[in-house]
Design an enzyme around this catalytic site. Structure first.
Site, PDB file in Angstrom:
ATOM      1  N   ARG A  56       8.418 -25.193  -7.673  1.00 56.12           N
ATOM      2  CA  ARG A  56       9.460 -24.219  -7.327  1.00 56.12           C
ATOM      3  C   ARG A  56      10.844 -24.878  -7.350  1.00 56.12           C
ATOM      4  NH1 ARG A  56       8.517 -20.637  -2.221  1.00 56.12           N
ATOM      5  NH2 ARG A  56      10.184 -19.508  -3.250  1.00 56.12           N
ATOM      6  N   VAL A  90      14.923 -19.727  -0.542  1.00 56.30           N
ATOM      7  CA  VAL A  90      14.879 -21.177  -0.358  1.00 56.30           C
ATOM      8  C   VAL A  90      15.531 -21.919  -1.531  1.00 56.30           C
ATOM      9  CG1 VAL A  90      12.873 -21.074   1.160  1.00 56.30           C
ATOM     10  CG2 VAL A  90      12.520 -21.334  -1.304  1.00 56.30           C
ATOM     11  N   ASP A  91      16.009 -21.170  -2.534  1.00 53.35           N
ATOM     12  CA  ASP A  91      16.761 -21.791  -3.633  1.00 53.35           C
ATOM     13  C   ASP A  91      18.200 -22.041  -3.162  1.00 53.35           C
ATOM     14  OD1 ASP A  91      18.547 -19.454  -4.274  1.00 53.35           O
ATOM     15  OD2 ASP A  91      16.616 -18.496  -4.662  1.00 53.35           O
ATOM     16  N   HIS A 106      14.934 -19.420   6.276  1.00 53.36           N
ATOM     17  CA  HIS A 106      13.575 -19.836   5.934  1.00 53.36           C
ATOM     18  C   HIS A 106      13.528 -21.236   5.318  1.00 53.36           C
ATOM     19  CE1 HIS A 106      12.092 -15.379   5.831  1.00 53.36           C
ATOM     20  NE2 HIS A 106      12.161 -15.869   7.045  1.00 53.36           N
ATOM     21  N   CYS A 117       8.260 -35.975  13.777  1.00 54.67           N
ATOM     22  CA  CYS A 117       9.433 -36.121  14.664  1.00 54.67           C
ATOM     23  C   CYS A 117      10.528 -35.077  14.412  1.00 54.67           C
ATOM     24  CB  CYS A 117      10.019 -37.533  14.531  1.00 54.67           C
ATOM     25  SG  CYS A 117      10.995 -37.805  13.037  1.00 54.67           S
ATOM     26  N   CYS A 136      11.176 -42.041  11.462  1.00 54.72           N
ATOM     27  CA  CYS A 136      10.091 -42.597  12.291  1.00 54.72           C
ATOM     28  C   CYS A 136       9.041 -43.343  11.462  1.00 54.72           C
ATOM     29  CB  CYS A 136       9.429 -41.488  13.118  1.00 54.72           C
ATOM     30  SG  CYS A 136       8.323 -40.408  12.170  1.00 54.72           S
ATOM     31  N   THR A 173      16.275  -7.091  -0.198  1.00 49.32           N
ATOM     32  CA  THR A 173      15.222  -7.318   0.785  1.00 49.32           C
ATOM     33  C   THR A 173      14.863  -5.972   1.378  1.00 49.32           C
ATOM     34  OG1 THR A 173      14.635  -8.500   2.822  1.00 49.32           O
ATOM     35  CG2 THR A 173      16.930  -7.853   2.582  1.00 49.32           C
ATOM     36  N   ASN A 198      19.476  -2.184  -2.929  1.00 49.53           N
ATOM     37  CA  ASN A 198      18.128  -2.420  -3.414  1.00 49.53           C
ATOM     38  C   ASN A 198      17.926  -1.777  -4.771  1.00 49.53           C
ATOM     39  OD1 ASN A 198      15.965  -3.986  -2.503  1.00 49.53           O
ATOM     40  ND2 ASN A 198      15.940  -2.889  -0.544  1.00 49.53           N
ATOM     41  N   ALA A 216      21.400  -5.876  -8.135  1.00 52.99           N
ATOM     42  CA  ALA A 216      22.421  -6.460  -7.255  1.00 52.99           C
ATOM     43  C   ALA A 216      23.611  -7.000  -8.040  1.00 52.99           C
ATOM     44  CB  ALA A 216      21.797  -7.572  -6.408  1.00 52.99           C
TER      45      ALA A 216
HETATM   46 ZN   LIG Z   1       9.644 -38.675  11.431  1.00 48.25          ZN
END
Ligand SMILES: [Zn+2]
Length: 230
Positions: A56, A90-91, A106, A117, A136, A173, A198, A216
């Site tokens: 992706r 997420v792009d 997201h 951690c 860590c 969306t 939409n 859009a």
């Molecule tokens: Zn870590």
């Protein structure tokens, strides 16, 4: 000096060529959502999941922001007031289009997260299962993506923005499902004008005051031109 809060989803990236998980071909079609987009799936087969997000990430690097992304960046630059963009995507097409005041609720493909951690750092183009955390040193790197069953990022901050909104727009969306449905309810409580962009008109019971139907790249560009009186 109005405040405009905008939520974007898969529909805005789809026009750039990014596949959505509802697509019936390509990346997503080869996998079940529970295998590649849940923490349980990752624990079961980290290699499969890391490779899925590597693919992706590579796909996102090959496409370009479209006219809708560019229009939102122009709005932020020229509007006499605040513009906040919240994306479920997420792009990095909003960033590359020029948007600065941006929340990735997201997570994003360019981030790595340590599940030991919680440290975050920039992901390499190709992550490997068991990559060490630079903080860590545990072999606990994962993509910094909010999976099904996990809490979206910065929800308190996002609702603060919505509670001050004069305009709330949802782009690409579904307006009737989470999170847009909750966001529009909060914006309405704040007295905001609400607009849904939409491809097709949503089902009945929709809470948005205004609907702009179509791609859009066209509808958002026209809206921004209206707002900026260009
Ligand atoms: Zn870590």
């Amino acid at each position: 000096m109005s405040k405009i809060v905008i939520l974007t989803g898969a529909g805005i990236s789809a026009e750039s060529g990014i596949e959505t998980f509802r697509a019936d071909d390509g990346l997503w079609a080869q996998h079940r959502v529970e295998d590649v987009a849940t923490p349980e799936g990752f624990m079961r087969d980290p290699e499969l999941v890391v490779n899925f997000y590597n693919a992706r990430r590579a796909q996102a690097a090959e496409v370009e922001p479209n006219a809708a992304h560019l229009a939102l960046a122009l709005l932020e630059a020229e509007h006499h007031g605040e513009v906040v963009v919240i994306t479920q995507n997420v792009d990095d097409l909003h960033e590359r289009g020029g948007t600065q005041n941006l929340y990735h609720m997201h997570g994003h493909l360019k981030g790595a997260l340590c599940y030991a951690c919680d440290h975050r750092w920039p992901a390499p183009m190709v992550m490997a299962p068991g990559d060490a955390c630079p903080s860590c040193t545990a072999p606990a790197a994962r993509p910094d993506i909010v999976w099904f069953g996990e809490m979206p990022y910065e929800m308190d901050t996002l609702f603060d923005h919505l509670s001050q909104a004069d305009v709330f727009a949802a782009i690409g969306t579904s307006g009737n499902v989470y999170p847009a449905a909750g966001f529009v309810a909060e914006a309405r409580r704040a007295g905001a004008h609400t607009i849904e962009f939409n491809l097709e008109k949503s089902a009945v019971g929709n809470q948005f005051a205004e609907h702009r139907i179509g791609p859009a790249s066209q509808t958002v560009s026209n809206w921004v031109n209206d707002l900026l009186q260009r």
